[in-house]
Design a protein around this motif. Structure first.
Motif, PDB file in Angstrom:
ATOM      1  N   LEU A 154      55.157  53.440   3.717  1.00  0.00           N
ATOM      2  CA  LEU A 154      55.235  51.976   3.641  1.00  0.00           C
ATOM      3  C   LEU A 154      55.403  51.522   2.195  1.00  0.00           C
ATOM      4  O   LEU A 154      56.175  50.616   1.890  1.00  0.00           O
ATOM      5  CB  LEU A 154      53.969  51.355   4.239  1.00  0.00           C
ATOM      6  CG  LEU A 154      53.784  51.469   5.757  1.00  0.00           C
ATOM      7  CD1 LEU A 154      52.359  51.103   6.138  1.00  0.00           C
ATOM      8  CD2 LEU A 154      54.778  50.586   6.496  1.00  0.00           C
ATOM      9  N   PHE A 163      51.395  46.749   4.802  1.00  0.00           N
ATOM     10  CA  PHE A 163      52.156  46.465   6.021  1.00  0.00           C
ATOM     11  C   PHE A 163      53.002  45.195   5.880  1.00  0.00           C
ATOM     12  O   PHE A 163      53.728  44.826   6.811  1.00  0.00           O
ATOM     13  CB  PHE A 163      51.210  46.330   7.223  1.00  0.00           C
ATOM     14  CG  PHE A 163      50.597  47.629   7.660  1.00  0.00           C
ATOM     15  CD1 PHE A 163      51.078  48.309   8.769  1.00  0.00           C
ATOM     16  CD2 PHE A 163      49.532  48.198   6.957  1.00  0.00           C
ATOM     17  CE1 PHE A 163      50.515  49.514   9.170  1.00  0.00           C
ATOM     18  CE2 PHE A 163      48.973  49.398   7.347  1.00  0.00           C
ATOM     19  CZ  PHE A 163      49.464  50.065   8.457  1.00  0.00           C
ATOM     20  N   CYS A 186      56.876  44.626  14.960  1.00  0.00           N
ATOM     21  CA  CYS A 186      56.713  45.937  15.594  1.00  0.00           C
ATOM     22  C   CYS A 186      57.204  45.858  17.035  1.00  0.00           C
ATOM     23  O   CYS A 186      57.205  44.785  17.649  1.00  0.00           O
ATOM     24  CB  CYS A 186      55.247  46.361  15.581  1.00  0.00           C
ATOM     25  SG  CYS A 186      54.516  46.460  13.931  1.00  0.00           S
ATOM     26  N   PHE A 215      46.870  42.661  10.784  1.00  0.00           N
ATOM     27  CA  PHE A 215      48.022  42.887   9.907  1.00  0.00           C
ATOM     28  C   PHE A 215      48.982  41.693   9.814  1.00  0.00           C
ATOM     29  O   PHE A 215      49.896  41.691   8.991  1.00  0.00           O
ATOM     30  CB  PHE A 215      48.804  44.120  10.372  1.00  0.00           C
ATOM     31  CG  PHE A 215      48.017  45.392  10.312  1.00  0.00           C
ATOM     32  CD1 PHE A 215      47.751  46.011   9.094  1.00  0.00           C
ATOM     33  CD2 PHE A 215      47.521  45.982  11.473  1.00  0.00           C
ATOM     34  CE1 PHE A 215      47.017  47.193   9.031  1.00  0.00           C
ATOM     35  CE2 PHE A 215      46.787  47.165  11.423  1.00  0.00           C
ATOM     36  CZ  PHE A 215      46.536  47.761  10.199  1.00  0.00           C
TER      37      PHE A 215
END
Length: 440
Positions: A250, A279, A285, A304
């Motif tokens: 990441l 993140f 996602c 997140f």
């Protein structure tokens, strides 16, 4: 653009020309451009053709997520071959059975699996050429894949019919017995790449897909391999899911999209609070492969600040059939709307369409629905109501068109997005010398 006239080879060549210098694959030791992936897969195709592989020949691919997987996958396609992706967690005897059933002529495997490959080769006598990827000593009777990657032979230009020519055979147990090989044509997969691009609102040259799901799995094969390399997005392959290891990825590569299964999102929830800013690079996602628990989805978004869009689709449908609207209203427990070029309906056991809110079998009609099961015409016929593929999922649709999956029609459990069957577990238990009898 006439999608009916395109093969995956056409798409990947167009992407190599259009995005030639852009990063295509961020591998552990090198960043590959689209032009480099294109050139390397051309050499693999040339090497296979020089070794006697012909259009229509099947080649097993036994490899972890990597640039090598992508290069070999497209190399097989460019030779006119048909890819048989192999499950890394299957026992060698199961893999040998799949290769024999698929009448595979070749196998390309990662050197990490030397021991398993040796056992496979003893049983899969159909194999004429076996190639080993990676460094280290090459076992006797095996060829180094370096010979393919260094080939100077002429690159083949197979004459393929997108509607009829197979691109891959994905073996899936579905719900019963031995694995069945879902025959996916170039047309099937080409259409699904466009459906994914439009439904998930992914941008060529900008989006980077973090591929933690295994590429042999239908979901990752489409969203994390075929779509990006055919439409100009980058992929970041991860050989093994490790929450701690993902933090460095990441930080370094800044992926924008994370497709995963619910158990992975649940594992990420246990990451320390100080890791949360890493993140931030993610736009969103995608969850598939198993039902997403509502509580996990809520906790992940709360921690997140990233939305998880749940979708679904069986292997036989290439596989993406539906997803919650990106940027729109996400309904917990729902797999969303059908993606472009896909129709979904709820049928009863006799093939009659049910009304809104009624529970029945989810059926799909689309150009991305498989040609059929390899060498299993009766299973193929039983899996369709006319043009509609029977998914085996029980579900319903609400008044606004959101689909919901209730359960499988037949007894099965799902572990990390993979289908697991009591009979298979029993077979493994029976191999233990201290177990006399077992039942699952």
């Amino acid at each position: 653009m006439n999608k009916d006239a395109l093969t995956l080879i056409d798409l990947v060549r167009q992407a190599a020309d259009t995005f030639s210098d852009s990063p295509a694959v961020f591998d552990t030791d090198k960043t590959w451009s689209f032009a480099e992936i294109g050139a390397a897969s051309d050499r693999v195709a040339a090497g296979l053709a020089a070794d006697g592989f012909n259009p229509g020949d099947r080649v097993g691919l036994y490899c972890a997520n990597s640039a090598a997987y992508a290069i070999c996958y497209f190399g097989i396609l460019k030779a006119g071959g048909i890819v048989i992706p192999l499950h890394l967690l299957y026992h060698p005897s199961e893999l040998a059975w799949i290769l024999k059933d698929g009448e595979a002529k070749g196998l390309i495997y990662l050197g990490h699996f030397d021991e398993q490959a040796a056992e496979i080769c003893k049983k899969a006598t159909c194999l004429k050429n076996v190639y080993r990827l990676g460094s280290g000593e090459v076992p006797e009777g095996i060829k180094s894949a370096t010979s393919l990657l260094a080939s100077t032979a002429e690159v083949p230009r197979p004459d393929l019919d997108p509607k009829e020519s197979l691109a891959c055979i994905l073996y899936t147990s579905g719900t019963t017995g031995k694995p069945k090989g879902a025959m996916l044509t170039h047309r099937n997969l080409v259409y699904n790449t466009f459906s994914v691009r439009e439904a998930m609102k992914l941008t060529p040259g900008e989006d980077r897909i973090l591929v933690v799901l295994p590429m042999f799995h239908a979901f990752a094969s489409m969203v994390g391999l075929l779509f990006p390399l055919c439409h100009g997005c980058s992929l970041i392959p991860v050989a093994k899911f490790d929450p701690q290891g993902l933090l460095e990825i990441l930080k370094t590569h800044k992926p924008t999209v994370l497709p995963a299964v619910p158990s992975m999102f649940n594992a990420l929830l246990r990451m320390p609070e100080e890791t949360v800013p890493l993140f931030d690079c993610l736009r969103f996602c995608i969850s598939g492969g198993a039902a997403m628990p509502v509580e996990v989805m809520k906790k992940f978004t709360a921690k997140f600040g990233k939305v998880i869009y749940e979708g679904d689709g069986p292997t036989e449908c290439s596989p993406v059939t539906c997803v919650n609207p990106i940027g729109g209203e996400t309904r917990a427990g729902s797999v969303g709307f059908p993606v472009p070029d896909v129709e979904m309906r709820i049928f009863d056991e006799n093939g009659g369409e049910l009304s809104t809110g009624e529970i029945g079998e989810i059926c799909v009609r689309a150009p991305s629905v498989m040609k059929g099961y390899w060498k299993q015409p009766e299973e193929t016929r039983a899996s369709f109501f006319g043009e509609w593929f029977r998914t085996g999922d029980l579900g319903q649709v609400d008044s606004e068109g959101y689909f919901y999956i209730v359960d499988r029609k037949k007894d099965m459990v799902i572990v990390n997005g993979m289908n697991v069957y009591p009979r298979v577990v029993e077979e493994v238990l029976y191999t233990h010398p201290q177990i006399i009898e077992c039942a699952v």
